[in-house]
Design a protein around this motif. Structure first.
Motif, PDB file in Angstrom:
ATOM      1  N   GLU A 183       0.929  -1.147  -0.172  1.00  0.00           N
ATOM      2  CA  GLU A 183       0.071  -0.066   0.346  1.00  0.00           C
ATOM      3  C   GLU A 183       1.271   1.238  -0.015  1.00  0.00           C
ATOM      4  O   GLU A 183       0.451   2.243  -0.753  1.00  0.00           O
ATOM      5  N   MET A 184       1.862   1.331   0.517  1.00  0.00           N
ATOM      6  CA  MET A 184       3.110   2.343   0.082  1.00  0.00           C
ATOM      7  C   MET A 184       3.425   2.572  -0.459  1.00  0.00           C
ATOM      8  O   MET A 184       3.355   3.630  -0.828  1.00  0.00           O
ATOM      9  N   GLY A 185       3.500   1.640  -1.572  1.00  0.00           N
ATOM     10  CA  GLY A 185       3.634   1.935  -2.951  1.00  0.00           C
ATOM     11  C   GLY A 185       5.299   2.349  -2.687  1.00  0.00           C
ATOM     12  O   GLY A 185       6.104   3.043  -2.152  1.00  0.00           O
ATOM     13  N   GLY A 186       6.016   3.105  -4.266  1.00  0.00           N
ATOM     14  CA  GLY A 186       6.624   3.711  -4.426  1.00  0.00           C
ATOM     15  C   GLY A 186       7.901   3.077  -4.797  1.00  0.00           C
ATOM     16  O   GLY A 186       8.186   1.930  -4.385  1.00  0.00           O
ATOM     17  N   GLN A 187       9.338   3.890  -4.743  1.00  0.00           N
ATOM     18  CA  GLN A 187      10.662   3.419  -4.927  1.00  0.00           C
ATOM     19  C   GLN A 187      11.088   2.512  -3.679  1.00  0.00           C
ATOM     20  O   GLN A 187      11.199   1.286  -4.020  1.00  0.00           O
ATOM     21  N   GLU A 188      10.673   2.807  -2.766  1.00  0.00           N
ATOM     22  CA  GLU A 188      10.885   2.635  -1.089  1.00  0.00           C
ATOM     23  C   GLU A 188      10.429   1.038  -1.021  1.00  0.00           C
ATOM     24  O   GLU A 188      11.579   0.318  -0.483  1.00  0.00           O
ATOM     25  N   ALA A 189       9.218   1.049  -1.625  1.00  0.00           N
ATOM     26  CA  ALA A 189       8.210   0.108  -1.335  1.00  0.00           C
ATOM     27  C   ALA A 189       9.273  -1.278  -1.855  1.00  0.00           C
ATOM     28  O   ALA A 189       9.335  -2.420  -2.177  1.00  0.00           O
ATOM     29  N   ARG A 237       7.263 -16.493  -1.250  1.00  0.00           N
ATOM     30  CA  ARG A 237       7.951 -15.791  -2.306  1.00  0.00           C
ATOM     31  C   ARG A 237       6.518 -15.351  -2.889  1.00  0.00           C
ATOM     32  O   ARG A 237       6.217 -14.175  -3.696  1.00  0.00           O
ATOM     33  N   ASP A 238       5.467 -15.764  -3.082  1.00  0.00           N
ATOM     34  CA  ASP A 238       4.088 -15.668  -3.837  1.00  0.00           C
ATOM     35  C   ASP A 238       3.871 -14.780  -3.290  1.00  0.00           C
ATOM     36  O   ASP A 238       3.354 -13.656  -4.267  1.00  0.00           O
ATOM     37  N   ALA A 239       3.712 -14.014  -2.201  1.00  0.00           N
ATOM     38  CA  ALA A 239       3.140 -13.095  -1.423  1.00  0.00           C
ATOM     39  C   ALA A 239       3.600 -12.063  -2.350  1.00  0.00           C
ATOM     40  O   ALA A 239       3.336 -11.170  -2.575  1.00  0.00           O
ATOM     41  N   THR A 240       5.303 -12.104  -1.978  1.00  0.00           N
ATOM     42  CA  THR A 240       5.663 -11.323  -1.836  1.00  0.00           C
ATOM     43  C   THR A 240       6.178 -10.450  -3.178  1.00  0.00           C
ATOM     44  O   THR A 240       6.315  -9.786  -3.929  1.00  0.00           O
ATOM     45  N   GLU A 241       6.235 -11.269  -4.778  1.00  0.00           N
ATOM     46  CA  GLU A 241       6.016 -11.395  -5.679  1.00  0.00           C
ATOM     47  C   GLU A 241       4.932 -10.509  -7.030  1.00  0.00           C
ATOM     48  O   GLU A 241       4.119 -10.235  -7.164  1.00  0.00           O
ATOM     49  N   ALA A 242       3.447 -10.910  -5.758  1.00  0.00           N
ATOM     50  CA  ALA A 242       2.222 -10.823  -6.330  1.00  0.00           C
ATOM     51  C   ALA A 242       2.680  -8.653  -6.000  1.00  0.00           C
ATOM     52  O   ALA A 242       2.353  -7.691  -6.954  1.00  0.00           O
ATOM     53  N   ALA A 243       3.140  -8.798  -5.272  1.00  0.00           N
ATOM     54  CA  ALA A 243       2.961  -7.504  -4.107  1.00  0.00           C
ATOM     55  C   ALA A 243       3.799  -6.465  -5.138  1.00  0.00           C
ATOM     56  O   ALA A 243       4.076  -5.170  -5.837  1.00  0.00           O
ATOM     57  N   ILE A 244       5.344  -7.074  -5.152  1.00  0.00           N
ATOM     58  CA  ILE A 244       5.949  -6.906  -6.116  1.00  0.00           C
ATOM     59  C   ILE A 244       5.572  -6.032  -7.783  1.00  0.00           C
ATOM     60  O   ILE A 244       5.597  -5.086  -7.872  1.00  0.00           O
ATOM     61  N   ALA A 245       4.754  -7.160  -7.973  1.00  0.00           N
ATOM     62  CA  ALA A 245       4.072  -6.160  -9.612  1.00  0.00           C
ATOM     63  C   ALA A 245       3.386  -5.711  -9.096  1.00  0.00           C
ATOM     64  O   ALA A 245       3.094  -4.333 -10.039  1.00  0.00           O
ATOM     65  N   SER A 246       2.462  -5.173  -7.692  1.00  0.00           N
ATOM     66  CA  SER A 246       1.643  -4.575  -7.822  1.00  0.00           C
ATOM     67  C   SER A 246       1.884  -3.321  -7.463  1.00  0.00           C
ATOM     68  O   SER A 246       1.541  -1.944  -8.304  1.00  0.00           O
ATOM     69  N   VAL A 247       3.753  -3.527  -6.894  1.00  0.00           N
ATOM     70  CA  VAL A 247       3.438  -2.217  -6.417  1.00  0.00           C
ATOM     71  C   VAL A 247       4.308  -1.672  -7.823  1.00  0.00           C
ATOM     72  O   VAL A 247       4.173  -0.367  -8.847  1.00  0.00           O
ATOM     73  N   GLN A 248       4.555  -2.143  -8.701  1.00  0.00           N
ATOM     74  CA  GLN A 248       5.692  -2.191 -10.499  1.00  0.00           C
ATOM     75  C   GLN A 248       5.053  -1.252 -10.829  1.00  0.00           C
ATOM     76  O   GLN A 248       5.291  -0.134 -11.823  1.00  0.00           O
ATOM     77  N   LYS A 249       3.495  -1.569 -11.444  1.00  0.00           N
ATOM     78  CA  LYS A 249       2.793  -1.468 -11.820  1.00  0.00           C
ATOM     79  C   LYS A 249       2.133   0.164 -11.678  1.00  0.00           C
ATOM     80  O   LYS A 249       2.209   1.240 -12.199  1.00  0.00           O
TER      81      LYS A 249
END
Ligand SMILES: Nc1ncnc2c1ncn2[C@@H]1O[C@H](COP(=O)(O)OP(=O)(O)O)[C@@H](O)[C@H]1O
Ligand SMILES: [Mg+2]
Lengths: 277, 390, 542
Positions: free
Chosen positions: C205-211, C227-239
């Motif tokens: 939720e925080m988002g951004g480059q630091e996240a 791993r999966d949860a992290t990957e999903a979060a990464i994808a979402s932040v990247q988007k």
């Protein structure tokens, strides 16, 4: 109830004329075949202004026609359409009954055999009178042909003949830039002759000429008309009378009146357009 | 008018004369350099040979611009691009001739590629180890660019200043491209440190002499080509297009092809000039694409007289001699002089030196012949004047 | 590792705390001084820890500095009076630094100092203490920046401190940040999976480059079940980051577009309205930039206090300077060349060379320094967008200039006359308009606007004699692309070219992007020789 009736009637009403149009189209097509120039239902607008409005105009093979009409009537624009300079928004333009001119550009149309003299005389001022004619002389228009071209005796003779016709033999080597207005008009007519087109479109050929020159020009055009089809746009009524051909009067982009000069000039509509405002 | 007139008869004499002069210089200058001892008063120092060799290339370049500008009325502000492309094609040949003698000693790759850690020769460098191929490319590459560019530009009827501006944008884009290292043309530094041409050292006096003569011969050929073209029916057509483009369409010509031919021919000439230039100066870099260079070519042509044949040659040599002389003792003054030249020529000498001289000559002859035609006085310029169709 | 990280984190905490502190704005410091002196009591580690707690109790964030030094082993007791100092330097002579004010108060022989010794347990106490001190500061800004530092350098060991701080925290922003800091720390800790999943959610939720970098670190450290949860979060932040970078590109594009607009707008008048090809247009811009330089120099030497005013003063001056040069050009040269556009092009090019060389002779060939006034320096953050003030001002300025010009052309009598003259010179003359005068004024106006553009461009570009050359081709491209004779076309042309350029850059690189845009315009002109918004009619065809 009323509505219902109307809806039912509509297809019927639409069908009937379609039938008629089909046969009419055939009639038109055969009529077209006999013309050298055929314009039907042509319209052109510039920024919403209709310069040509549903114009229909036929020119028979070998015919000479004079076009009159007040300034802004669309005479020059009509020539623009025929020569490919302006594309019509709608309508048909045919040459020789078969060639759809709206599908060709200026050089193609010119090489088909439609020559044009402009309202404002435009000759190649960087060249001599003779070179102007030489450039216009019928023949291949390709670049290679131009590079390796050598003038032969036949061409020399043709140029001499045209120079004689347009009475510029003595100015053969003069620069076209130095000709008088009337001489330029004639040189341009000479270039038209050199092209040897089937149809000549001549826009205001006697503007800026003396009376004597005007008479000369009328004689010249009548001469030309013997073996060419010609359209002459002119304001000068005396000149048009001299030509002694069928006259079309344009007004606001469409034909107002057509017939002999006497008929047209006594037509009350024409009189009103010219005098009545 | 004047041009057509002169080409038909009067100037033929002049052309023969100028051909003779060019060839005489082409032989005499290197001969005086090589055969006479340095102490001899008539000895031509080597640096003069190099300098004049450069001028001859510039003269050919100016003549090629004249073909498009003076005759067809296309003011190309990107003509230097064709010159530079020809130069690069020659430079690529010269680079490949270095072989293993480069700093890094790679038998195939030029030094700058080794420096960039490239493993193999890019495809567009293939074939440039052979002279005939390079010589072909010297003409094909500029010609092809001119053809593609002109095809689009002339067919869509881009004319006048619009055309000038996009030609300028073209050379600007090429300059930016050639500045990039990964274009494979040596980036910033361009191509340099040449060793041999056709097996002879580029530094050798004899090679320089041969290059000088080749430049003079190319210029002579250029003069012949342009004058023959000008005297042909096509020559008249070019002038017709220049003066009243739209009119030529209505008598059936396609001005776009008239222009295209001249544009491509001029580009090829410019490419040849560039190819002769590069071995003589020993370097080609993206600076040659700079828009300012192209505009300088225009001023040479304007000073000499566009639409004439010897005008651009005289202009190129005079202006560049002036440049060499001025930059010798007051370099900061050169741009003032060049700028002033632009303004002065356009305002006071629109026909250039030769054009004005021809006018004067014509006037004199007319007086002598006693045929004083008043009309001659307000004759139009030989230069291009965008002309409305109607 | 952990230890070093902790040290760095502490250092950063202290650093931010100090940064956030306006120096000298402190009230009474006797309580702190008293507490710090307790650190010098020579009674073993447990007493030391108590002394540290006393410092914490003062609640004074300045205490963090001395505690940090303590952990580093830089705190000493003076043998003579037992006073506590931070000591720096090596060798026999050491510098004494006041632990409260951080000022150097003198030097002392090493032999007169006694080091306050610490062990690991003390260090831990120190770290917690520092966290408590800064997180407990009265000023929420200090607390916030302290927490931000913790987010950037997450450390599982600081979880306790964060928890304590969260209990006390009343400020919403700081609370959110604290929660994020906690999540970041949890990700690196050996907490249970559900806790970590919740933490990932918070970071996402925080988002951004630091996240993103936090999550990537977490992924690299995480076990398979995470791993999966992290990957999903990464994808979402990247988007989300992609959207922001889209926005950033648009902003860069607008910024470049405004520069193009400024450079081209004067040309839109001289070329677009009058049809004069002024190749010296870029030099008008350059003159404006040098005027700015002159004004700033004079302000710097004569009225240093008013340096920030140099831009507003330079604006009218640049207009006048460039405008009068333009006026002189029109009267002296261009007037004689009307109807001969190619000759005009060459003559004005010549003038551009002369102007360039003149400036080079007077000011030298090197870049001149024009500084940004305070209101144009720095940047601010808008979400993930970083926006520099000077760019923002230039966008605003370009739009204002455009609006003013539009008004001038459409609503003023000069504008009316200009349009009349360009549309039908003879008719205008017949109606009593002094056409030569209008020509000269129009040209002067176009040149003056270019001068104004120079003021703005001096803020973002090198002020050198070549300044103008860099803009001339671009300006012509903009005007021709937008459609000659149409100010709106110029506006739209400038911004669309600017944005196109910036969108091509990431894929093609800056130079290739520019080349592509040029090639595009060259092709475009051939398709539509009269630009995007062309005027129609017979007059144009002539
Ligand atoms: N290319 C054009 N663009 C705009 N208006 C045009 C164009 N060509 C013709 N017109 C307009 O069409 C009308 C007819 O013009 P024209 O054919 O020249 O008349 P005329 O009968 O006097 O020769 C005029 O009002 C003219 O302004
Ligand atoms: Mg007319």
């Amino acid at each position: 109830m009323n509505d219902m009736a109307m809806i039912e009637e509509r297809p019927l009403a639409a069908k009937a004329p379609q039938h008629a149009a089909l046969t009419e189209r055939e009639v038109q097509e055969s009529r077209r075949k006999e013309t050298i120039l055929y314009l039907d239902g042509v319209s052109v607008s510039f920024d919403g202004f209709r310069a040509i409005n549903n114009l229909s105009f036929l020119l028979g093979k070998g015919e000479m026609r004079a076009i009159i009409g007040p300034n802004g009537a669309g005479k020059t624009t009509m020539m623009d359409i025929v020569t490919g300079k302006t594309r019509p928004d709608e309508g048909e333009v045919f040459f020789n009954g078969t060639v759809d001119l709206t599908k060709h550009d200026e050089p193609a149309i010119a090489t088909m055999g439609i020559g044009r003299k402009f309202q404002k005389p435009t000759v190649f001022e960087g060249h001599t009178v003779e070179d102007n004619l030489a450039l216009a002389l019928a023949g291949s228009r390709s670049i290679l042909a131009a590079i390796f071209h050598r003038r032969d005796a036949e061409e020399e003779a043709r140029i001499a003949e045209i120079l004689d016709t347009i009475r510029l033999t003595h100015l053969r080597d003069a620069s076209a830039a130095n000709l008088s207005h009337g001489q330029k008009q004639w040189l341009e007519i000479g270039m038209l002759l050199a092209q040897d087109p089937k149809v000549l479109l001549v826009d205001e050929p006697v503007a800026g000429m003396t009376d004597a020159e005007t008479e000369e020009t009328a004689r010249l055009l009548r001469d030309i008309a013997r073996d060419h089809s010609v359209v002459v746009v002119e304001h000068d009524m005396g000149f048009v009378r001299d030509l002694g051909v069928k006259v079309t009067c344009l007004h606001e982009g469409s034909v107002l009146s057509e017939g002999s000069i006497d008929n047209v000039s006594s037509d009350p509509k024409v009189v009103e357009v010219y005098l009545g405002r | 008018m004047i041009v057509g007139h002169l080409l038909r008869r009067g100037l033929n004499r002049w052309i023969v004369l100028s051909l003779a002069v060019i060839l005489a210089i082409g032989i005499a200058v290197p001969a005086l350099n090589l055969l006479l001892p340095v102490t001899h008063p008539l000895h031509v120092p080597t640096y003069i040979v190099a300098l004049f060799g450069k001028y001859l290339c510039y003269a050919l370049l100016a003549l090629s611009l004249d073909l498009v500008w003076g005759y067809v009325g296309i003011l190309s502000l990107g003509h230097g691009a064709f010159f530079a492309l020809g130069g690069y094609a020659m430079g690529m040949y010269l680079m490949r001739q270095i072989g293993p003698r480069g700093v890094y000693g790679d038998p195939v790759l030029p030094d700058f590629m080794v420096f960039l850690n490239w493993q193999e020769l890019p495809w567009f460098w293939y074939g440039f180890d052979r002279f005939w191929f390079a010589a072909l490319m010297v003409m094909v590459v500029p010609g092809l660019l001119a053809f593609i560019f002109g095809w689009f530009a002339f067919r869509s009827r881009v004319t006048g200043v619009y055309l000038s501006i996009i030609t300028q944008a073209m050379t600007y884009a090429l300059m930016l491209a050639f500045f990039r290292n990964n274009m494979g043309f040596g980036g910033n530094n361009g191509l340099t440190d040449f060793k041999d041409i056709l097996g002879y050292s580029v530094q050798a006096g004899e090679t320089r002499a041969a290059l000088f003569f080749a430049s003079a011969a190319a210029l002579a050929l250029g003069v012949l080509f342009v004058s023959a073209l000008g005297a042909s029916r096509y020559g008249k057509l070019m002038i017709a297009v220049r003066d009243a483009e739209a009119r030529t369409r209505f008598i059936g010509y396609r001005p776009e092809y008239v222009k295209l031919f001249a544009f491509v021919a001029a580009a090829v000439m410019a490419g040849i000039a560039g190819a002769l230039y590069v071995p003589q100066v020993g370097i080609i870099n993206p600076g040659e694409f700079a828009p300012a260079n192209s505009i300088e070519i225009v001023v040479w042509t304007a000073v000499g007289g566009r639409g004439t044949i010897i005008g651009p040659i005289i202009g190129a040599i005079l202006v560049n001699a002036g440049k060499s002389w001025l930059t010798g003792f007051a370099p900061e003054f050169w741009l003032f002089a060049l700028g002033g030249l632009f303004v002065a020529v356009t305002l006071f000498l629109p026909k250039g030196i030769v054009g004005t001289a021809i006018d004067g000559w014509d006037g004199l002859r007319r007086m002598r012949d006693g045929k004083r035609r008043e009309r001659g006085e307000d004759a139009p310029l030989t230069g291009p004047q965008p002309e409305a169709a109607e | 590792m952990v230890f070093i990280r902790t040290i760095i984190a502490i250092f950063l905490l202290v650093f931010t705390a100090l940064l956030a502190l306006p120096a000298g704005a402190q009230e009474d410091d006797s309580a702190l001084r008293q507490a710090i002196s307790g650190l010098g009591a020579e009674k073993g580690y447990s007493k030391l820890r108590q002394a540290i707690d006393v410092v914490v109790e003062t609640g004074d964030p300045r205490g963090a500095r001395v505690l940090d030094a303590l952990a580093e082993g830089d705190v000493y007791r003076r043998e003579g009076d037992g006073a506590v100092f931070i000591v720096s330097g090596r060798g026999k002579e050491r510098n004494l630094i006041d632990p409260v004010t951080s000022e150097q108060v003198g030097t002392i022989a090493k032999s007169e100092l006694k080091k306050v010794r610490v062990n690991n347990s003390v260090r831990r106490t120190v770290r917690d203490a520092i966290g408590a001190l800064t997180l407990g500061a009265k000023d929420p800004d200090i607390r916030l920046s302290a927490v931000r530092t913790m987010i950037d350098n997450p450390d599982p060991d600081s979880l306790d401190v964060i928890a304590t701080a969260l209990e006390r925290e009343g400020d919403d922003d700081v609370r959110t940040a604290l929660e994020q800091a906690r999540a970041a720390a949890i990700l690196l800790s050996d907490a249970a999976v559900p806790d970590k999943v919740a933490a990932i959610e918070t970071i996402r939720e925080m988002g951004g480059q630091e996240a993103l970098s936090l999550l990537v670190r977490a992924r690299n450290a995480a076990g398979a079940e995470m791993r999966d949860a992290t990957e999903a979060a990464i994808a979402s932040v990247q988007k989300r980051l992609q959207y922001w970078s889209l926005g950033q590109n648009v902003w860069y594009g607008l910024s470049l577009g405004s520069v193009l607009l400024l450079a081209a707008i004067g040309l839109a008048i001289t070329f677009g309205v009058m049809g004069v090809i002024n190749m010296a247009h870029g030099e008008m811009v350059m003159l404006g930039a040098y005027t700015t330089f002159m004004v700033q120099e004079i302000m710097r030497t004569s009225f240093p206090g008013m340096l920030d005013w140099s831009l507003p003063i330079a604006l009218p001056l640049a207009f006048l300077v460039a405008g009068s040069v333009g006026f002189a050009m029109e009267r002296g040269v261009i007037r004689l060349l009307y109807g001969r556009p190619l000759e005009t092009l060459l003559a004005t090019w010549g003038i551009s060379l002369i102007l360039q060389q003149t400036v080079r002779t007077i000011f030298g060939p090197t870049n001149r320094e024009v500084s940004n006034p305070s209101y144009m320096s720095g940047a601010f953050q808008l979400g993930e967008l970083s926006i520099t003030w000077n760019r923002l001002w230039i966008v605003v300025f370009a739009l204002v200039v455009f609006a003013v010009l539009l008004y001038a052309m459409n609503r003023t009598s000069l504008g009316l006359k200009m349009r009349a003259v360009t549309q039908n010179r003879r008719m205008a003359a017949a109606m009593g308009i002094r056409t030569p005068w209008v020509d000269a004024l129009t040209f002067a106006l176009g040149s003056g606007i270019a001068g104004i553009a120079g003021v703005a461009l001096s803020q973002i570009d090198n002020v050198s004699p070549n300044l103008g050359q860099g803009y001339i081709i671009d300006s012509f491209m903009v005007v021709v692309f937008g459609g000659v004779g149409n100010l709106w076309g110029t506006l739209i042309g400038a911004f669309s070219l600017g944005i196109a350029n910036k969108f091509l850059e990431p894929f093609a690189g800056a130079v290739l992007g520019k080349i592509l845009v040029l090639v595009f315009i060259i092709l475009f002109i051939q398709k539509r020789p009269r630009g995007l918004f062309a005027l129609k009619g017979r007059a144009v065809e002539a």
